[in-house]
Design a protein around this motif. Sequence first.
Motif, PDB file in Angstrom:
ATOM      1  N   ARG A 164     -59.560 -64.990  44.782  1.00  0.00           N
ATOM      2  CA  ARG A 164     -59.093 -64.412  46.043  1.00  0.00           C
ATOM      3  C   ARG A 164     -59.796 -63.084  46.345  1.00  0.00           C
ATOM      4  NH1 ARG A 164     -55.166 -66.927  48.726  1.00  0.00           N
ATOM      5  NH2 ARG A 164     -53.557 -68.133  47.667  1.00  0.00           N
ATOM      6  N   ARG A 173     -49.682 -77.695  45.782  1.00  0.00           N
ATOM      7  CA  ARG A 173     -51.137 -77.556  45.912  1.00  0.00           C
ATOM      8  C   ARG A 173     -51.892 -78.470  44.961  1.00  0.00           C
ATOM      9  NH1 ARG A 173     -51.740 -71.128  46.215  1.00  0.00           N
ATOM     10  NH2 ARG A 173     -53.146 -71.460  44.480  1.00  0.00           N
ATOM     11  N   GLU A 224     -41.093 -70.172  52.385  1.00  0.00           N
ATOM     12  CA  GLU A 224     -41.185 -68.975  51.520  1.00  0.00           C
ATOM     13  C   GLU A 224     -41.202 -67.700  52.356  1.00  0.00           C
ATOM     14  OE1 GLU A 224     -44.774 -68.155  49.332  1.00  0.00           O
ATOM     15  OE2 GLU A 224     -46.025 -69.198  50.781  1.00  0.00           O
ATOM     16  N   MET A 232     -43.775 -73.642  50.288  1.00  0.00           N
ATOM     17  CA  MET A 232     -44.835 -72.643  50.552  1.00  0.00           C
ATOM     18  C   MET A 232     -45.228 -72.619  52.029  1.00  0.00           C
ATOM     19  SD  MET A 232     -47.546 -72.620  47.453  1.00  0.00           S
ATOM     20  CE  MET A 232     -47.287 -71.614  46.004  1.00  0.00           C
ATOM     21  N   GLY A 233     -46.227 -71.814  52.353  1.00  0.00           N
ATOM     22  CA  GLY A 233     -46.686 -71.719  53.742  1.00  0.00           C
ATOM     23  C   GLY A 233     -47.026 -70.306  54.151  1.00  0.00           C
ATOM     24  N   HIS A 234     -46.878 -69.365  53.194  1.00  0.00           N
ATOM     25  CA  HIS A 234     -47.131 -67.954  53.448  1.00  0.00           C
ATOM     26  C   HIS A 234     -46.238 -67.492  54.582  1.00  0.00           C
ATOM     27  CE1 HIS A 234     -49.946 -64.360  53.937  1.00  0.00           C
ATOM     28  NE2 HIS A 234     -49.318 -64.264  52.776  1.00  0.00           N
ATOM     29  N   TYR A 279     -46.374 -74.260  43.143  1.00  0.00           N
ATOM     30  CA  TYR A 279     -47.759 -74.768  43.089  1.00  0.00           C
ATOM     31  C   TYR A 279     -47.851 -76.287  42.985  1.00  0.00           C
ATOM     32  CZ  TYR A 279     -48.499 -69.870  42.716  1.00  0.00           C
ATOM     33  OH  TYR A 279     -48.476 -68.541  43.006  1.00  0.00           O
ATOM     34  N   THR A 330     -56.372 -75.056  53.889  1.00  0.00           N
ATOM     35  CA  THR A 330     -55.159 -74.422  53.374  1.00  0.00           C
ATOM     36  C   THR A 330     -53.984 -75.372  53.543  1.00  0.00           C
ATOM     37  OG1 THR A 330     -53.475 -72.713  53.706  1.00  0.00           O
ATOM     38  CG2 THR A 330     -54.884 -73.132  55.583  1.00  0.00           C
ATOM     39  N   ILE A 331     -53.088 -75.330  52.559  1.00  0.00           N
ATOM     40  CA  ILE A 331     -51.868 -76.138  52.703  1.00  0.00           C
ATOM     41  C   ILE A 331     -50.973 -75.553  53.789  1.00  0.00           C
ATOM     42  CG2 ILE A 331     -51.908 -76.893  50.295  1.00  0.00           C
ATOM     43  CD1 ILE A 331     -49.475 -74.971  49.844  1.00  0.00           C
ATOM     44  N   ASP A 332     -51.219 -74.289  54.183  1.00  0.00           N
ATOM     45  CA  ASP A 332     -50.320 -73.599  55.126  1.00  0.00           C
ATOM     46  C   ASP A 332     -50.521 -74.026  56.576  1.00  0.00           C
ATOM     47  OD1 ASP A 332     -49.681 -72.228  52.828  1.00  0.00           O
ATOM     48  OD2 ASP A 332     -50.877 -70.457  53.330  1.00  0.00           O
TER      49      ASP A 332
END
Length: 378
Positions: A79, A305, A235, A182-184, A302, A138-140
């Motif tokens: 990152r 992902r 999240e 998740m998803g930020h 996780y 991205t999964i988001d």
Amino acid sequence: MTTPSGTKRIGILTAGGDSPGLNAAIRGFGKAAIGHYGMELIGFRDGIRGLVQNRYTVLDGKALSGILTIGGTILSTSRDKVHRMVVDGELRDMRAQVVENYEKEGLDGLVLLGGGGTAKNAMRLAEAGLNVITLPKTIDNDIACTDTTFGFATAMEIATEAIDRLHSTAHSHHRIILTEIMGHRAGWLTLGAGIAGGADIILLPEIPYSVEAVAETIKARTSRGSNFSVVAVAEGARDRSDAADYEAALLLVKAAKTPEAIRAAKTHLAHVEDSQREHTFKLARELEAATGLESRVTILGYVQRGGTPCAADRLLATRLGTAAADAVAHSEFGVMVAARGENTELVPLGEVAGKVKLVPLYHEWIEAARKLGTGLGE
Ligand code: F6P
């Protein structure tokens, strides 16, 4: 620089969180670039860090074979931010080093597979004069200017299956089961999986919730004879008070002008984020107290992902990868390859970097959830 034989030499890397479909995209780009256009391809290890340290592997037909179905990324990832990278314990701007490596390796272009942070890194490298192209991963599903991102469909499948399975325990034990997805800061994954899995309540970052409203939905279900509830919690979802604290802290960061003020505002923001980290557990306690129903929390984390990409993500990653090879062949750089309906489209990086695609408040999926009677904590 094109090689003496006239062949283009291209670098590729994966950056940010790993995501299903990364290897499918590397393969899609690589097969088209090497097989169809006769380019040479090298893959930098560990995202931006490998680019800075000039660590790479040659990607040929053999290296690209058999990776379509594999999860994660064969190149590994990190990152790092190219303009603020920790090197020997210090934050350093490594753009000049990347330009030097790019020239030394005789590269004609660089393909970066990543999310929002990667688009910003790519923009900085484009400004430094490099030929860059990004692919939205991205999964988001929160990248601007593209219909969707690879990784999202697989993660949505995983979260949907989790909600399906959690229903069994919820109704067998007459419990409230909250599952954190998740998803930020975006609610796409929770909303999509919540609807597909038939969650009774869906809580999104885009709609700060009232605990009382959530409890009322659960009590209304109990009075109708359904003495259990499954709650899909993003999240990034917060109750109204926590959301206001977070927004205020974010505004302080945006308004800060001097280095000291920026540091202080960022420290405060980190503190607020830290204090809200266990928000789903806090909500579970509050709902248990308000409804009298036992509550449990499952954090998917996780798991969402990991593993092999679903067919939709393999197809999307392959389409975007091969379209990126076309763009490189035609020397179209400084762009992201976006998914638009049945097609792909090149979008200038300046329109993508620094933007986040949240769920619009009147999006069709939200309207659908409302019409189903799903609680949104409003
Ligand atoms: O961007 C993908 C994502 O999984 C987000 O949903 C999540 O907020 C974040 O990455 C977690 O990041 P990390 O892998 O650094 O813990």
